[in-house]
Design a protein around this motif. Structure first.
Motif, PDB file in Angstrom:
ATOM      1  N   PHE A 199       0.795  -1.228   0.000  1.00  0.00           N
ATOM      2  CA  PHE A 199       0.000   0.000   0.000  1.00  0.00           C
ATOM      3  C   PHE A 199       0.828   1.279   0.000  1.00  0.00           C
ATOM      4  N   ARG A 219      -5.560   4.159  -0.435  1.00  0.00           N
ATOM      5  CA  ARG A 219      -5.575   2.843  -1.096  1.00  0.00           C
ATOM      6  C   ARG A 219      -5.980   1.749  -0.112  1.00  0.00           C
ATOM      7  N   LEU A 220      -5.485   1.840   1.109  1.00  0.00           N
ATOM      8  CA  LEU A 220      -5.805   0.862   2.143  1.00  0.00           C
ATOM      9  C   LEU A 220      -7.294   0.886   2.481  1.00  0.00           C
ATOM     10  N   LEU A 226      -9.745   1.972   0.610  1.00  0.00           N
ATOM     11  CA  LEU A 226     -10.487   1.489  -0.557  1.00  0.00           C
ATOM     12  C   LEU A 226     -10.479  -0.039  -0.605  1.00  0.00           C
ATOM     13  N   GLN A 227      -9.308  -0.628  -0.436  1.00  0.00           N
ATOM     14  CA  GLN A 227      -9.214  -2.086  -0.474  1.00  0.00           C
ATOM     15  C   GLN A 227     -10.007  -2.713   0.666  1.00  0.00           C
ATOM     16  N   LEU A 259     -13.570  -2.913  -0.301  1.00  0.00           N
ATOM     17  CA  LEU A 259     -13.838  -3.868  -1.380  1.00  0.00           C
ATOM     18  C   LEU A 259     -13.595  -5.317  -0.980  1.00  0.00           C
ATOM     19  N   GLU A 260     -12.764  -5.525   0.043  1.00  0.00           N
ATOM     20  CA  GLU A 260     -12.329  -6.881   0.406  1.00  0.00           C
ATOM     21  C   GLU A 260     -13.481  -7.722   0.927  1.00  0.00           C
ATOM     22  N   ARG A 306      -8.339 -11.571   5.207  1.00  0.00           N
ATOM     23  CA  ARG A 306      -7.605 -10.428   4.626  1.00  0.00           C
ATOM     24  C   ARG A 306      -8.230  -9.113   5.103  1.00  0.00           C
ATOM     25  N   ARG A 307      -9.539  -9.069   5.193  1.00  0.00           N
ATOM     26  CA  ARG A 307     -10.221  -7.865   5.680  1.00  0.00           C
ATOM     27  C   ARG A 307      -9.768  -7.545   7.115  1.00  0.00           C
ATOM     28  N   LEU A 345      -6.274  -6.113   7.053  1.00  0.00           N
ATOM     29  CA  LEU A 345      -6.298  -4.711   6.613  1.00  0.00           C
ATOM     30  C   LEU A 345      -6.764  -3.806   7.737  1.00  0.00           C
TER      31      LEU A 345
END
Length: 88
Positions: free
Chosen positions: A10, A30-31, A33-34, A37-38, A43-44, A47
């Motif tokens: 990121f 970016r972090l 946003l991901q 979307l994740e 993974r979520r 993050l």
């Protein structure tokens, strides 16, 4: 969770302290946003943990629908804060 790999992904480096504020802000964007979307729960969670460590994590009730995920996040918060206190 490999925080160094997340930082590199990121922010382009695992040493974000050396980055100018605008690059940190772009990486945080970016972090976020991901995170939004994740769909993979693990993974979520990773993050969210990174966002917590950076001081930009959303509120637990907004971040996690599942009570077990919120509890795991609380556990992470407590462990991270305890670790920081021990380092002082």
């Amino acid at each position: 969770m490999d925080f160094d790999q997340l930082l590199i992904g990121f922010f382009g480096t695992d040493d974000i302290a050396s980055l100018p504020p605008e690059q940190i802000a772009a990486g945080v964007d970016r972090l976020r946003l991901q995170f939004g979307l994740e769909r993979d729960g693990g993974r979520r969670f990773a993050l969210w943990c990174l966002m917590f460590m950076l001081g930009v994590a959303p509120d637990l009730d907004d971040a996690f629908e599942d009570a077990d995920d919120r509890e795991a996040a609380r556990d992470f918060m407590e462990a991270a804060e305890q670790e920081m206190e021990e380092d002082d």
